[in-house]
Design an enzyme around this catalytic site. Structure first.
Site, short mmCIF file in Angstrom:
data_model
loop_
_atom_site.label_atom_id
_atom_site.label_comp_id
_atom_site.label_asym_id
_atom_site.label_seq_id
_atom_site.Cartn_x
_atom_site.Cartn_y
_atom_site.Cartn_z
N ASP A 10 0.81 -1.22 0.00
CA ASP A 10 0.00 0.00 0.00
C ASP A 10 0.84 1.27 0.00
O ASP A 10 0.31 2.37 0.20
CB ASP A 10 -0.94 0.00 1.22
CG ASP A 10 -2.08 -0.99 1.06
OD1 ASP A 10 -2.92 -0.78 0.16
OD2 ASP A 10 -2.12 -2.00 1.80
N HIS A 54 -11.37 6.40 5.49
CA HIS A 54 -10.74 7.59 6.06
C HIS A 54 -11.69 8.79 5.98
O HIS A 54 -12.55 8.85 5.11
CB HIS A 54 -9.46 7.96 5.30
CG HIS A 54 -8.30 7.04 5.55
ND1 HIS A 54 -7.63 6.40 4.54
CD2 HIS A 54 -7.68 6.70 6.70
CE1 HIS A 54 -6.63 5.68 5.05
NE2 HIS A 54 -6.64 5.84 6.37
N CYS A 96 -4.82 10.25 -1.45
CA CYS A 96 -3.89 9.24 -0.91
C CYS A 96 -2.55 9.21 -1.63
O CYS A 96 -1.54 8.77 -1.07
CB CYS A 96 -4.49 7.85 -1.03
SG CYS A 96 -6.25 7.78 -0.89
#
Ligand code: CIR
Length: 260
Positions: A66, A168, A255
């Protein structure tokens, strides 16, 4: 004078690794395709650079599937950077991999030392405050540790809550300018943005809420035409970026970079 909430001179990104196929996801909607993700990532980086910003491009990290989602490893502010402490144990080691790049960029680098957890995806910095959403990844102890640093740096931190089932806080919102937030209806309904100007993503286009304002552009995931049209009509310069592969790993526009 520049507005540090959306005017940036630098960004840090990390190229996706072939291990992205093992990235975390809430539900399995298919295996991410590395070539497509690399192409989308290149478009994303090129768009950041088009605004005149310098983009520090870090190499892929096979050990951390990730790691392309760099935002979760740190909080970058004008005064300094704070290294996070991810709530996902498989992502903990990404922080040490990010540390050298931040130490090269900042004189003041702090660290959330624990035992709490906090991920950058749960933090939205607006023109007036730092909003932190408690979530499955961000707990009260992590927020409390960040409060101490923010107080020392002169920022007001307000704790809010990421809706259940949402990864999130910023999965559901983004900052468009110092006082304007793009949000899903479900997040705005919690009242956390009272006092701000809020634009809602179109119904059924909730994933478009994870966009970013970066200098003159708003980078939006492609495939959400009503939201993109609404933002254009509101005067924003929208760039749509294919996000099909990152979406399989619950990732979006915010992100993929640290911005400062
Ligand atoms: C994860 O579950 O941690 C990654 N697959 C996605 C992280 C997305 N990051 C973000 O929303 N800031």
């Amino acid at each position: 004078m520049s507005d540090p909430s959306f005017e940036f001179t630098r960004a840090i990104t990390r190229r996706p690794a072939s291990s992205i196929v093992d990235g975390l996801r809430a539900t399995d909607t298919g295996t991410p395709d590395l070539d497509q993700m690399l192409a989308d990532h290149a478009h994303y980086v090129a768009t950041l650079k088009e605004t005149g910003a310098e983009v520090i491009e870090l190499p892929p990290l096979d050990a951390y599937p990730d790691a392309v989602f760099v935002e979760d490893t740190a909080l970058c502010l004008p005064r300094g950077a704070v290294l996070m402490r991810p709530g996902a144990s498989s992502r903990m080691g990404e922080v040490a991999e990010m540390e050298p790049a931040l130490r090269a960029a900042y004189d003041d680098v702090r660290k959330i030392s624990g035992p709490g957890h906090i991920e950058g995806g749960d933090i939205l910095v607006t023109g007036r405050e730092v909003l932190v959403g408690r979530s499955d990844r961000t707990d009260a102890a992590g927020v409390a540790e960040l409060v101490e640093i923010m107080t020392e740096w002169g920022h007001k931190l307000r704790e809010v809550f990421t809706p259940p089932g949402v990864l999130h806080f910023k999965t559901d919102c983004s900052l468009l300018d110092a006082e304007t937030i793009l949000s899903t209806q479900r997040l705005d309904a919690s009242g956390c943005f009272d006092g701000y100007r809020v634009l809602h993503v179109a119904e059924g286009e909730e994933a478009a809420a994870n966009s970013i304002r970066f200098n003159r552009f708003v980078l939006c995931p492609a495939g959400f035409p009503r939201t993109a049209g609404m933002l254009s009509d509101a005067g924003y310069d929208v760039v749509e970026i294919n996000n099909s592969e990152c979406a399989k790993l619950d990732g979006g526009m915010s992100c993929l970079s640290l911005r400062f």
